[in-house]
Design an enzyme around this catalytic site. Structure first.
Site, mmCIF file in Angstrom:
data_model
loop_
_atom_site.group_PDB
_atom_site.id
_atom_site.type_symbol
_atom_site.label_atom_id
_atom_site.label_comp_id
_atom_site.label_asym_id
_atom_site.label_seq_id
_atom_site.Cartn_x
_atom_site.Cartn_y
_atom_site.Cartn_z
ATOM 1 N N ASP A 66 -9.052 -0.035 4.210
ATOM 2 C CA ASP A 66 -8.911 1.421 4.127
ATOM 3 C C ASP A 66 -9.201 2.086 5.477
ATOM 4 O O ASP A 66 -8.545 3.051 5.861
ATOM 5 C CB ASP A 66 -9.912 2.003 3.118
ATOM 6 C CG ASP A 66 -9.877 1.349 1.763
ATOM 7 O OD1 ASP A 66 -9.395 0.212 1.660
ATOM 8 O OD2 ASP A 66 -10.363 1.966 0.805
ATOM 9 N N GLU A 105 -1.863 -5.521 -5.296
ATOM 10 C CA GLU A 105 -2.909 -6.451 -5.705
ATOM 11 C C GLU A 105 -2.709 -6.994 -7.115
ATOM 12 O O GLU A 105 -3.554 -7.761 -7.602
ATOM 13 C CB GLU A 105 -4.264 -5.773 -5.537
ATOM 14 C CG GLU A 105 -4.571 -5.489 -4.073
ATOM 15 C CD GLU A 105 -5.708 -4.500 -3.857
ATOM 16 O OE1 GLU A 105 -6.334 -4.085 -4.869
ATOM 17 O OE2 GLU A 105 -5.961 -4.134 -2.698
ATOM 18 N N GLN A 157 0.081 -0.355 -5.904
ATOM 19 C CA GLN A 157 0.068 0.721 -4.911
ATOM 20 C C GLN A 157 1.126 0.393 -3.869
ATOM 21 O O GLN A 157 1.646 -0.716 -3.832
ATOM 22 C CB GLN A 157 -1.305 0.829 -4.260
ATOM 23 C CG GLN A 157 -1.727 -0.443 -3.548
ATOM 24 C CD GLN A 157 -3.199 -0.507 -3.221
ATOM 25 O OE1 GLN A 157 -3.992 0.311 -3.651
ATOM 26 N NE2 GLN A 157 -3.598 -1.500 -2.444
#
Length: 753
Positions: free
Chosen positions: A355, A483, A596
């Site tokens: 991140d 993921e 995502q």
């Protein structure tokens, strides 16, 4: 824009929403932090609160290998009594209540009238707290008190309680259950005096020492008064009490100054350092301390603010995210990174992820380059641990941990992330190169960056496998940004690997030609052989990239096309993330779903390497498959949709991003601010609506604003200069604010070297 765009306001106290507000109102200066729990709630067990006080870098082990940020004594913990009756936020006893976060000034203020249950005595309170941005070791709590209809007595008890715990997220998951970790050792020290006192605690395994000293003062109508004081000392506990007579019509000021030091700061006598520090702060007084703090925030906002003309709600939401980003920065300590929730909770044990480089660091690169440099330097300083990890897994070079805190050892205790989500390596290098291109920091590149490039390239060389079938280098058993897949040849991972190798070769050639002395020093230190860059070039050219030429479409990995289709809306009917709905992990692995942004994120990061047609094809294919089960997803979709001309859809994804925490879109803000999403909100506006893109030698802007916006204005730092950018529909105006680099030129919508 009126001042309310700078305020986050709570006008009706509700115990049921206290956990939400505690996150929203969290304060930090990058060195230490405190969740926004009401000071007296420590004495209200019936109210569900999540008290959290943290010092950056203070972690302790919860088993042999893994560590968590430590919850420390809450220095804002205060009990207040009026004529012996405890002041509590209870219906029927509180009038004219308000609590507001002033983002411009960086302070939290609560106002209310407390009405005694028995005699109806009414007391007006104004409570202000801040964690100083001008002084990293200082926190301040100030009570302005006015008895409106009585004479009597008021008492303050200032508590430092080391009998605190951390949440065990292994058991708790996304909830706040009763399972706890105890990180504070029995070995502690309490010191007391007439003005306050202090508590020094130690962590059990890492042996960090943390000292908190409080110094209190009372004033009546501005004049210093001596209250009657008493101290209560117990195991890991100090309570400093101060009681004093009050008269109607008089105004009282009760000030608590908090000085915090840790053994990470150096120095043998932490009490001495804290006492000296708090004495100097006391000499300045409350008003000056607040003024200095507000001035430091004003300076930060000059570089970081985004001014949106046309939508007050968007303005407030964006500022809220920027406010928390500013609080996360720590330019003075490269041994700390930004955890997934900043310093607003213990989620993920306070550790950092990929991140940082992709979603958080860009904000700092363009608003506070010194803070960005510290984040990149963290990765350099943790290279030894990355080398250890690579060696342990039988690889060469350096394999950065999926989840880490100082000194950089792997903190993910689940193998499918710790061992196969290897894209973290190229993400770290992406962050390095992003920082370097924007700043031109040759010194850092030569002293630190080149070594990072060499060691990560060695890892990739050992991680790839030659496929005789494909006559290409392949990457087997990996987890990409999606993921919900364990797969081979994740395109994001392979592309990042190739970029890592290519950048290493290019930067080494630059150093060898332009800085031969530094190049020789690097080669000697790292054992770099001349044949290595040549080998990396050969490998980079032969890495397999999953691409369907007939559809001009980049395929996520070797398996996604063969997975079972599913109705996304049926699988995830509401806001709660899919993993919380009771499905088993094998279900996710066999379905054609994307957790995502994956391929779309790849194309956003390496935008010049893809055509618009390829981006559009990827959007059509992947956007309908994406669950957005992560706060890292909405912002990428906002940016892509905007570039493709779908401003309405782009705006929709922006709203999900900008509102995520302040409006609790995912219903889990009680677990802390989503740090990467906060950075994503900044990216939505700057990279999305304003179309900022950085190429090798220029920065350009191509705005495509929502129809309701009149303009967007912000500043960017670029190559030692700072510019103000004004975007109005399709028009861009750029002017130099200050700078040291005269070689940069403004040409229309570009800043060029």
């Amino acid at each position: 824009m009126n001042d309310r765009a700078w305020l986050i306001e709570e006008d009706l106290y509700s115990p049921e929403k206290e956990l939400y507000w505690e996150t929203v109102f969290a304060l930090s200066n990058g060195y230490m932090a405190s969740r926004g729990a009401i000071e007296e709630n420590h004495f209200r067990p019936e109210v569900k609160s999540y008290f959290g006080t943290y010092a950056a870098g203070v972690f302790d082990k919860y088993n042999k290998e893994y560590q968590a940020i430590v919850n420390l004594p809450d220095f804002f913990n205060t009990d207040v009594r009026v004529n012996g009756e405890p002041v509590r936020m209870k219906r029927g006893q509180i009038e004219n209540y308000s609590r507001s976060l002033d983002m411009r000034g960086g302070f939290l203020r609560r106002k209310f009238d407390f009405v005694s249950a028995g005699k109806g005595h009414k007391t007006r309170f104004e409570v202000t707290r801040f964690i100083s941005k001008a002084d990293p070791h200082l926190a301040v709590l100030h009570y302005a008190v006015e008895p409106l209809n009585y004479d009597g007595e008021i008492r303050f008890d200032n508590v430092l309680d080391g009998n605190i715990t951390n949440i065990d997220f292994h058991v708790s998951g996304y909830q706040l259950r009763d399972e706890k970790y105890h990180f504070i050792d029995d070995d502690h020290e309490v010191r007391e005096n007439k003005d306050g006192g202090g508590l020094l605690v130690r962590t059990k395994v890492t042996k960090h020492r943390v000292c908190e000293v409080i110094r209190c003062e009372l004033r009546e109508d501005g004049a210093l008064k001596e209250p009657k004081t008493s101290n209560t000392v117990k195991k890991r506990f100090l309570s400093h009490g101060a009681s004093f007579p009050v008269r109607r019509g008089k105004r009282y000021s009760y000030l608590k100054l908090v000085s915090v030091r840790t053994s990470r700061d150096g120095g043998a006598d932490l009490f001495l350092a804290c006492n000296s520090h708090s004495a100097k702060a006391s000499q300045k007084g409350y008003e000056r301390l607040l003024s200095e703090h507000k001035a430091a925030w004003e300076d930060a906002w000059k570089s970081a603010d985004i001014v949106i003309e046309g939508d007050e709600r968007d303005q407030r939401n964006v500022r809220f995210n920027i406010f928390h980003l500013i609080q996360m920065g720590n330019k003075n300590d490269p041994r700390v990174n930004v955890g997934s929730r900043g310093l607003t909770s213990e989620m993920h044990y306070g550790n950092c992820f990929w991140d940082t480089e992709l979603f958080i660091m860009p904000f700092f690169i363009y608003s506070d380059p010194a803070a960005a440099r510290a984040l990149v330097q963290y990765r350099y300083l943790t290279l030894p641990a990355a080398r250890e990890k690579a060696k342990k897994l039988l690889f060469k070079g350096a394999l950065y941990p999926w989840m880490s805190s100082w000194p950089g050892h792997e903190q993910a205790d689940y193998w499918e992330y710790a061992n196969i989500a290897v894209h973290i390596v190229s993400d770290v290098i992406y962050g390095l190169m992003n920082y370097y291109r924007a700043t031109g920091d040759d010194k850092f590149m030569l002293e630190c960056g080149l070594e990072m490039l060499v060691e990560t390239s060695r890892f990739w060389e050992s991680r790839l496998t030659w496929s005789e079938t494909r006559k290409k280098y392949v990457m087997n058993v990996v987890k990409g940004p999606n993921e919900y897949a364990i797969t081979n040849n994740n395109t994001y991972t392979n592309w990042g690997c190739r970029s890592n190798l290519t950048e290493a070769v290019r930067m080494l050639a630059w150093a060898k030609k332009r800085h031969p002395k530094e190049y020789k020093a690097l080669a000697k230190k790292s054992g770099l052989k001349d044949k290595e860059p040549a080998s990396w070039t050969k490998i980079a050219k032969a890495i397999f990239i999953n691409y369907d030429k007939s559809r001009d479409l980049y395929i996520e990995d070797d398996h996604i096309l063969e997975k079972e289709p599913v109705d996304i809306k049926e699988l995830k009917p509401g806001k709660v993330i899919t993993t919380e709905l009771g499905f088993t992990w094998d279900t996710f692995l066999r379905l054609k779903i994307v957790k995502q942004a994956d391929v779309l994120l790849l194309m956003t990061l390496y935008r010049p390497e893809f055509t618009e047609r390829q981006l559009r094809n990827a959007w059509k294919f992947y956007e309908p498959l994406t669950l957005h089960d992560s706060s890292l997803s909405y912002n990428t979709h906002c940016i892509v949709a905007n570039e493709l001309g779908d401003v309405k859809k782009s705006d929709g994804y922006f709203q999900q991003t900008a509102r995520l925490d302040l409006e609790d879109v995912m219903e889990n803000v009680f677990l802390g601010i989503h740090a990467a999403n906060a950075g994503g909100a900044w990216q939505c506006v700057v990279n999305g609506f304003c179309g900022m893109r950085m190429a090798e030698n220029h920065l350009e802007f191509s705005p495509n604003l929502p129809a309701r916006y009149k303009s967007v204005r912000f500043r960017v730092a670029y190559r030692k200069n700072q510019y103000e950018v004004l975007c109005e529909k399709k028009k861009v105006s750029i002017h130099l604010v200050r700078g040291e680099n005269p070689s940069l030129k403004i040409k229309g919508n570009r800043i060029e070297t």
